[in-house]
Write an enzyme that holds these catalytic residues in place. Structure first.
Site, short mmCIF file in Angstrom:
data_model
loop_
_atom_site.label_atom_id
_atom_site.label_comp_id
_atom_site.label_asym_id
_atom_site.label_seq_id
_atom_site.Cartn_x
_atom_site.Cartn_y
_atom_site.Cartn_z
N ARG A 178 -5.05 -3.83 5.50
CA ARG A 178 -3.74 -3.77 6.18
C ARG A 178 -3.56 -4.88 7.23
NH1 ARG A 178 -3.81 -0.84 2.59
NH2 ARG A 178 -3.17 1.32 2.41
N SER A 179 -4.20 -6.02 7.02
CA SER A 179 -4.08 -7.13 7.98
C SER A 179 -2.79 -7.91 7.79
CB SER A 179 -5.26 -8.08 7.80
OG SER A 179 -5.26 -8.57 6.48
N GLY A 180 -2.14 -7.70 6.62
CA GLY A 180 -0.96 -8.52 6.30
C GLY A 180 -1.31 -9.66 5.35
N GLU A 229 -1.71 -6.93 -14.98
CA GLU A 229 -2.83 -6.23 -14.38
C GLU A 229 -4.05 -6.55 -15.21
OE1 GLU A 229 -2.08 -2.10 -13.58
OE2 GLU A 229 -0.12 -2.53 -12.70
N HIS A 264 3.86 -3.41 -3.60
CA HIS A 264 3.87 -4.87 -3.74
C HIS A 264 5.04 -5.31 -4.61
CE1 HIS A 264 0.21 -6.06 -1.77
NE2 HIS A 264 -0.46 -5.12 -2.38
N ALA A 274 -2.53 -8.57 -10.65
CA ALA A 274 -3.10 -7.42 -9.95
C ALA A 274 -4.43 -7.10 -10.61
CB ALA A 274 -2.14 -6.24 -10.02
#
Ligand SMILES: [Zn+2]
Length: 408
Positions: free
Chosen positions: A235-237, A286, A274, A256
């Site tokens: 979740r850092s971006g 994917e 996303h 993905a």
């Protein structure tokens, strides 16, 4: 053709007079920007903004030779005073859709997908520039529509509408030798190094108010890094940063790597989040089979993420079992990492790879957790060594570890 940028900011200017945000507070000196207006060859004024005559004088030009004033967007607020001697401003091309002005420039109005009009200007010297209004992208640009004349310079709201650049690239109207300049700059991006970094990733640049640019001279266009690794914690971006780097490119293939994690609903919901964020022209596959994708030519690849690719490979080589690990598993994994790094090295398409940065936190409690952490660190180092640009994202802020904008 010569273009003097009397202003490069949003219609309200930067800093906005009524805003107390951090970007406005730090937009000082060369980062302070008046509303965008362009003086072309001293004769054609695109957008008339408050203080235009003064801005021109400061840039060493006079508005005395202006014979035509064209506006790109409805100007809000009090009406702008027309300086003495200046012709009355108009929207759209006189006797349009395309006409030759008194100034000797051929001008074509470009329909936008938002209120406003863009202008494609061809100079007496044959050089071509495109200027778009704030918040707008061209409407109705279709691939193969025949409108693929390449511009020598494009000035547009690249921060607000990066997809405008993607559309122009898709039809060949913007190429590697097009000087792409961001204008209408607002308080969305911190000024200075962060703005330069973001624009450089799109192959674009910003210039201070008062700059005079010669159309067709493109030495200052930043090269787009062909291979970029974006690292970050959970979740850092990092995924947002990776996606942002490709927003101004068409037909991006989003890869993905979680596709094999069957029945993992958390993964499925992350993939759909996303998907909601990504431009409509992007395709998604994917797969963990990255080497063939890297070997093919084609549209830019966004690979998210290497940590899941590693999980898949560690599953395949039996890395979680000490006996299998010792009995060829470790060797097989290292071979796969070397193969991937070599594929990144020889890739000819633009690639942005995302990976987790781990190993700086607490030591995992389990042996398999420590093994994964160690192998991910090795994988990241091997891939980083093959990338022109490496970025670490912490709290949504990108730190350039390697690349053209590192340390600036
Ligand atoms: Zn602000």
């Amino acid at each position: 053709m010569e273009v003097t940028l009397l202003g490069t900011g949003a219609p309200a200017g930067l800093p906005r007079p009524d805003c107390s945000c951090a970007v406005c507070a730090t937009s000082l000196g060369a980062d302070a920007r008046a509303a965008t207006a362009l003086l072309v060859d001293g004769a054609l004024l695109l957008d008339l903004t408050p203080g235009a005559a003064f801005a021109a004088a400061r840039a060493g030009h006079s508005l005395g030779g202006v014979r035509q004033v064209l506006l790109t967007h409805p100007h809000d607020g009090p009406p702008v005073e027309v300086p003495a001697g200046l012709p009355q401003p108009g929207r759209g091309v006189p006797d349009g859709p395309e006409s030759t002005l008194l100034t000797g420039h051929r001008v074509r109005a470009v329909a936008m997908d938002s209120p406003g009009t863009g202008y494609a200007v061809t100079g007496p010297d044959g050089q071509r520039l495109l200027y778009l209004p704030p918040g707008g992208a061209p409407a109705g640009l279709e691939e193969g529509s025949g409108s693929a004349e390449r511009y020598d310079m494009v000035l547009a709201d690249l921060v607000g509408r990066p997809d405008a650049l993607a559309k122009l690239r898709a039809v060949g109207a913007v190429g590697p030798t097009t000087d792409v300049v961001a204008v209408h700059l607002d308080h969305d991006v911190p000024p200075g190094a962060e703005l330069r970094r973001r624009l450089a990733a799109a192959g674009a640049r910003a210039v201070p108010d008062g700059s005079t640019l010669v159309v067709g001279v493109y030495e200052d266009v930043p090269d787009v890094s062909r291979r970029t690794l974006v690292l970050g914690g959970a979740r850092s971006g990092k995924s947002v940063e990776a996606e942002r780097r490709l927003e101004s490119f068409p037909d991006v293939l989003y890869v993905a790597t979680g596709g094999t994690r069957g029945g993992d609903t958390e993964w499925a919901s992350r993939v759909s989040a996303h998907r909601d964020r990504r431009p409509g022209s992007w395709r998604t596959v994917e797969t963990c089979d990255l080497v063939p994708l890297l070997a093919q030519d084609g549209a830019p690849l966004l690979i998210d993420c290497l940590s899941l690719w590693l999980t898949d490979v560690m599953d395949a080589v039996g890395a979680w079992d000490d006996a299998q690990w010792a009995d060829g598993g470790e060797r097989a994994l290292r071979a796969r990492v070397v193969e991937l790094a070599e594929a990144v090295r020889s890739a000819r398409r633009t690639v942005v790879l995302v990976s987790n940065e781990v190993g700086s936190g607490i030591v995992p409690a389990t042996a398999s957790g420590r093994r994964y952490r160690d192998e991910l660190g090795r994988l990241n180092a091997a891939v980083a060594a093959e990338c022109e640009e490496v970025v670490l994202v912490v709290a949504g802020q990108a730190l350039v570890l390697r690349g053209p904008t590192a340390g600036v």
